[in-house]
Scaffold this motif. Structure first.
Motif, PDB file in Angstrom:
ATOM      1  N   ARG A   1      86.422  79.563  52.762  1.00  0.00           N
ATOM      2  CA  ARG A   1      87.041  80.420  53.781  1.00  0.00           C
ATOM      3  C   ARG A   1      86.660  79.878  55.152  1.00  0.00           C
ATOM      4  NH1 ARG A   1      89.681  84.871  52.703  1.00  0.00           N
ATOM      5  NH2 ARG A   1      89.533  85.844  50.638  1.00  0.00           N
TER       6      ARG A   1
ATOM      7  N   SER B   1      92.663  79.359  59.490  1.00  0.00           N
ATOM      8  CA  SER B   1      93.604  80.437  59.798  1.00  0.00           C
ATOM      9  C   SER B   1      94.161  80.336  61.209  1.00  0.00           C
ATOM     10  CB  SER B   1      92.912  81.794  59.620  1.00  0.00           C
ATOM     11  OG  SER B   1      92.419  81.936  58.301  1.00  0.00           O
TER      12      SER B   1
ATOM     13  N   ASN C   1     106.699  78.709  57.290  1.00  0.00           N
ATOM     14  CA  ASN C   1     105.347  78.570  57.844  1.00  0.00           C
ATOM     15  C   ASN C   1     104.871  77.122  57.880  1.00  0.00           C
ATOM     16  OD1 ASN C   1     105.130  81.306  58.271  1.00  0.00           O
ATOM     17  ND2 ASN C   1     104.185  81.724  56.290  1.00  0.00           N
TER      18      ASN C   1
ATOM     19  N   THR D   1      99.096  76.461  53.541  1.00  0.00           N
ATOM     20  CA  THR D   1      97.923  75.856  54.170  1.00  0.00           C
ATOM     21  C   THR D   1      97.507  74.597  53.426  1.00  0.00           C
ATOM     22  OG1 THR D   1      97.160  78.018  54.927  1.00  0.00           O
ATOM     23  CG2 THR D   1      95.533  76.259  54.845  1.00  0.00           C
TER      24      THR D   1
ATOM     25  N   GLN E   1      93.287  81.124  44.653  1.00  0.00           N
ATOM     26  CA  GLN E   1      92.297  81.808  45.485  1.00  0.00           C
ATOM     27  C   GLN E   1      91.140  82.262  44.610  1.00  0.00           C
ATOM     28  OE1 GLN E   1      93.907  85.244  47.405  1.00  0.00           O
ATOM     29  NE2 GLN E   1      92.117  85.603  48.684  1.00  0.00           N
TER      30      GLN E   1
ATOM     31  N   LYS F   1     101.831  84.059  43.309  1.00  0.00           N
ATOM     32  CA  LYS F   1     100.975  84.992  44.034  1.00  0.00           C
ATOM     33  C   LYS F   1     100.951  84.599  45.506  1.00  0.00           C
ATOM     34  CE  LYS F   1      97.509  88.042  44.447  1.00  0.00           C
ATOM     35  NZ  LYS F   1      97.335  87.942  45.913  1.00  0.00           N
ATOM     36  N   GLY F   2     101.209  85.552  46.377  1.00  0.00           N
ATOM     37  CA  GLY F   2     101.172  85.281  47.805  1.00  0.00           C
ATOM     38  C   GLY F   2      99.751  85.249  48.338  1.00  0.00           C
ATOM     39  N   GLY F   3      99.552  84.551  49.435  1.00  0.00           N
ATOM     40  CA  GLY F   3      98.263  84.549  50.105  1.00  0.00           C
ATOM     41  C   GLY F   3      97.169  83.739  49.453  1.00  0.00           C
ATOM     42  N   VAL F   4      97.545  82.782  48.599  1.00  0.00           N
ATOM     43  CA  VAL F   4      96.524  81.975  47.924  1.00  0.00           C
ATOM     44  C   VAL F   4      96.310  80.638  48.631  1.00  0.00           C
ATOM     45  CG1 VAL F   4      96.977  83.052  45.690  1.00  0.00           C
ATOM     46  CG2 VAL F   4      98.189  80.943  46.313  1.00  0.00           C
ATOM     47  N   GLY F   5      97.102  80.355  49.656  1.00  0.00           N
ATOM     48  CA  GLY F   5      96.913  79.130  50.418  1.00  0.00           C
ATOM     49  C   GLY F   5      97.880  78.013  50.088  1.00  0.00           C
TER      50      GLY F   5
ATOM     51  N   ALA G   1      93.988  86.842  42.110  1.00  0.00           N
ATOM     52  CA  ALA G   1      94.723  85.582  42.187  1.00  0.00           C
ATOM     53  C   ALA G   1      95.026  85.017  40.806  1.00  0.00           C
ATOM     54  CB  ALA G   1      93.931  84.571  43.005  1.00  0.00           C
TER      55      ALA G   1
ATOM     56  N   PRO H   1     106.469  82.382  47.514  1.00  0.00           N
ATOM     57  CA  PRO H   1     105.636  83.123  46.548  1.00  0.00           C
ATOM     58  C   PRO H   1     106.490  83.896  45.553  1.00  0.00           C
ATOM     59  CG  PRO H   1     105.695  84.285  48.637  1.00  0.00           C
ATOM     60  CD  PRO H   1     106.450  82.998  48.858  1.00  0.00           C
TER      61      PRO H   1
END
Length: 318
Positions: A274, A279, A101, A75, A208, A68-72, A213, A187
């Motif tokens: 969050r 970010s 990234n 980061t 997430q 899953k994209g965007g779950v950190g 998520a 991802p």
């Protein structure tokens, strides 16, 4: 004390987790049960001084994965690596995501014709020729990714031992001085991620704290089981980290509670809130650990890295 999921959408969360293997197959023996701690409760505690974090008995290779994209994932990889390095441990980040990234966040050049993970995987370039030291971060190193890596999924198909090329590169690399290798995955569950799973000893899954998520988490666990059965019998899901926790929403608490109920001790006690600072940091070529060390995100990632380090030390001595 664990979290009791509020009434409402919790059945949906349970349904999303219903296809995931039972917690008994993932729980690490010898690791004490931990409970949920809101980031606000931990912020400001235990950050004044650190007596030094324990070094693992041997280099720990952790694959940070979630299709899953965007779950950190990135980061988490970058900030855990920075936290470990800032506390006396030597860490290598392998950027296996064509977006690069992680390389950006660590201020490591990954444009043009510089040696990168692509040459290592496809052209058999030694990893030692790819690894760069992260500026102003002693003990932290990065194997950068370039956009060329986007074509590696196709090019790897025809190569011999395509699933284990990263493992072979890591085995040939002199990792005697390293304490941790963190592999940042794309991802997806393609050949790049499979290479990371074959090369790693442990899997770290950022989740997430939102319902979507959880979708596909069962497929990731099944893929880990397949890799363990056929390619890497030592692979183990040892760490789950809850990210992007928003204490203002009931759903975040529900997701956290259900994930802890299902996976038990594998889930870190620390959650990542969050944070705008988290970010912002990559746009300055930094991790949040150096961009704003006093922010809630930085403090949470430091706690998570500390917990991971001490858990690993406890497990190896158990």
């Amino acid at each position: 004390m664990g979290v009791t999921a509020p009434q409402g959408e919790a059945p949906l969360v349970r349904e999303a987790l219903s296809s995931v293997v039972s917690r008994e197959t993932l729980r690490s023996p010898g690791v004490p049960e931990v409970s949920f701690v809101a980031p606000q409760a931990e912020a400001g505690r235990r950050h004044k001084t650190d007596a030094g974090w324990p070094k693992p008995a041997r280099c720990r290779v952790l694959t940070v994965a979630n299709q899953k994209g965007g779950v950190g994932k990135t980061t988490t990889t970058v900030n855990l690596a920075a936290s470990l390095a800032m506390n006396g441990l030597r860490v290598l980040v392998v950027d296996l995501d064509p977006q690069g990234n992680a390389s950006t966040a660590l201020s490591v050049e990954h444009r043009g014709d510089i040696p990168s993970v692509y040459q290592m995987l496809v052209e058999d370039m030694p990893l030692a020729e790819v690894v760069k030291e992260v500026p102003e971060m002693p003990g932290l190193y990065c194997a950068p990714a370039t956009i060329d890596l986007a074509g590696a999924e196709i090019e790897l198909v025809s190569l011999v031992a395509r699933e284990s090329r990263l493992k072979r590169a890591l085995m040939a690399y002199d990792a005697m001085e390293l304490d941790y290798i963190l592999i940042d995955c794309p991802p997806s569950l393609g050949l790049l991620t499979v290479n990371a799973l074959v090369a790693g000893d442990e899997v770290l899954i950022p989740i997430q704290c939102e319902y979507y998520a959880l979708e596909g988490l069962g497929q990731l666990i099944r893929n880990v089981d397949l890799v363990r059965a056929h390619l890497n019998p030592n692979l183990e899901v040892t760490t789950i980290l809850l990210t992007m926790y928003d204490a203002r929403t009931r759903l975040a608490s529900q997701v956290a509670g259900e994930v802890r109920s299902h996976f038990g001790d594998v889930v870190l006690r620390t959650v990542i809130p969050r944070s705008v600072r988290v970010s912002e940091a990559p746009s300055y070529g930094q991790s949040v650990m150096t961009y704003d060390p006093g922010s809630s995100g930085a403090l949470a990632y430091k706690d998570a890295a500390r917990e991971m380090a001490f858990r690993g030390a406890q497990k190896t001595t158990a």
